[in-house]
Design a protein around this motif. Sequence first.
Motif, short mmCIF file in Angstrom:
data_model
loop_
_atom_site.label_atom_id
_atom_site.label_comp_id
_atom_site.label_asym_id
_atom_site.label_seq_id
_atom_site.Cartn_x
_atom_site.Cartn_y
_atom_site.Cartn_z
N LEU A 1 42.51 38.48 40.37
CA LEU A 1 41.54 37.90 39.45
C LEU A 1 40.11 37.95 39.97
CD1 LEU A 1 43.58 34.79 38.28
CD2 LEU A 1 42.94 36.76 36.87
N TYR A 2 39.95 37.86 41.28
CA TYR A 2 38.61 37.80 41.87
C TYR A 2 38.10 39.15 42.35
CZ TYR A 2 35.15 36.75 45.56
OH TYR A 2 34.05 36.73 46.38
N GLN A 3 39.01 40.03 42.77
CA GLN A 3 38.61 41.33 43.31
C GLN A 3 38.94 42.49 42.37
OE1 GLN A 3 37.56 41.70 47.09
NE2 GLN A 3 36.88 39.71 46.38
N LEU A 4 40.19 42.60 41.96
CA LEU A 4 40.64 43.77 41.21
C LEU A 4 40.19 43.73 39.75
CD1 LEU A 4 42.21 46.40 41.32
CD2 LEU A 4 44.30 45.09 40.82
N PHE A 5 40.43 42.62 39.07
CA PHE A 5 40.10 42.52 37.65
C PHE A 5 38.60 42.73 37.38
CE2 PHE A 5 38.84 39.94 33.95
CZ PHE A 5 39.54 40.60 32.96
N PRO A 6 37.69 42.08 38.11
CA PRO A 6 36.26 42.33 37.88
C PRO A 6 35.89 43.79 38.11
CG PRO A 6 36.52 40.30 39.12
CD PRO A 6 37.88 40.96 39.07
N LEU A 7 36.49 44.43 39.11
CA LEU A 7 36.20 45.84 39.36
C LEU A 7 36.62 46.70 38.17
CD1 LEU A 7 35.27 48.11 41.24
CD2 LEU A 7 37.58 48.14 42.22
N ILE A 8 37.79 46.42 37.60
CA ILE A 8 38.25 47.16 36.43
C ILE A 8 37.28 46.96 35.26
CG2 ILE A 8 40.08 47.28 34.68
CD1 ILE A 8 42.07 46.59 36.91
N CYS A 9 36.84 45.71 35.07
CA CYS A 9 35.89 45.42 33.99
C CYS A 9 34.60 46.20 34.16
CB CYS A 9 35.59 43.92 33.94
SG CYS A 9 36.95 42.89 33.33
N LEU A 10 34.09 46.26 35.39
CA LEU A 10 32.83 46.95 35.64
C LEU A 10 32.96 48.46 35.41
CD1 LEU A 10 31.67 45.03 38.84
CD2 LEU A 10 30.86 44.74 36.50
N VAL A 11 34.07 49.03 35.86
CA VAL A 11 34.28 50.47 35.67
C VAL A 11 34.40 50.79 34.18
CG1 VAL A 11 35.87 52.39 36.07
CG2 VAL A 11 35.31 50.81 37.94
N LEU A 12 35.17 49.99 33.45
CA LEU A 12 35.32 50.22 32.02
C LEU A 12 34.00 50.04 31.28
CD1 LEU A 12 38.76 48.52 31.24
CD2 LEU A 12 38.23 50.97 31.32
N PHE A 13 33.20 49.06 31.72
CA PHE A 13 31.88 48.86 31.12
C PHE A 13 31.04 50.12 31.27
CE2 PHE A 13 27.39 47.85 31.92
CZ PHE A 13 27.04 47.29 30.71
N TYR A 14 31.04 50.69 32.46
CA TYR A 14 30.24 51.89 32.71
C TYR A 14 30.73 53.05 31.84
CZ TYR A 14 27.88 55.68 35.15
OH TYR A 14 27.10 56.77 35.44
#
Length: 278
Positions: free
Chosen positions: A177-190
């Motif tokens: 929730l703190y490391q992996l999920f935010p990274l996925i969100c940021l990559v998908l946003f880009y």
Amino acid sequence: MLTADSPPILGLLSRFDPTSLQCITLSGNRYLGNLGSILLAFISILTSLLLLWRSERKQAAVGRREIQLFLLGFIVIEICEIFTVGAFPLDAAVRKGFSAVHIAAITATCWVLLLNALVGYQFLDDGTPASVGLISASALVFFIGTGYIALDTGFNWTGEFKPDPSTEYRNIALYVLYQLFPLICLVLFYVLEAVLVIQVLGEFRPMFYLSGAGLLFAIGQIFEYVISIHICQATNGKINGALFETLFTLLSVVMIWIFWSSITEDDWPMPTGPGGYN
């Protein structure tokens, strides 16, 4: 002890040693650590408030309310950062509470940012109660869920997420929730924004802003997780990577706002004649 090469917020959930950070001794044997991070977090809050005001003036901008939700989430993150990464002198239980809110705010805010990318595709009319409500409600679900797990980790309510020193305080749920999920969100946003800008809008200049935001964020994470331990050793613990992570994250957020502003209109089209608009 909170070490330079461990995720600082996760460390604060279970243990804190003020001697591991750059500290200013206060009365009553209290400590004020990471003064640079505190000042930069305060600057980040002021900058976000300015961007909120600038967003409000862009009356015709697509996703105006939605980008404001993202900025509000970032403000919550920076407020918490003052009391967590900034090592503000607090009771241990209060510090754990702020750390849990900090983690939850990061997860929820990254989710809001991802949904901002979808706003441009106009699946729902932006700025409507449906759009703002769905983003707010879903972000609240992530905030409450992540916050509960973080609080249970810190206070050991159920024993399900009890920190274990023998496993270096590993916590799979918080890692996701703190490391992996935010990274996925940021990559998908880009990716979603890149497709929107290049294929739908046929523009290329906004990609410089978007790529700049990604690069600045990546630099901040490199300082946090890679360079920090070397800075600590070289300065005898007077400076760590959190200071630079805060700075580059702020610059990344500003670049995201500039990117959003570059692909939106400031004002409604004005009529140039009978039945015409410019």
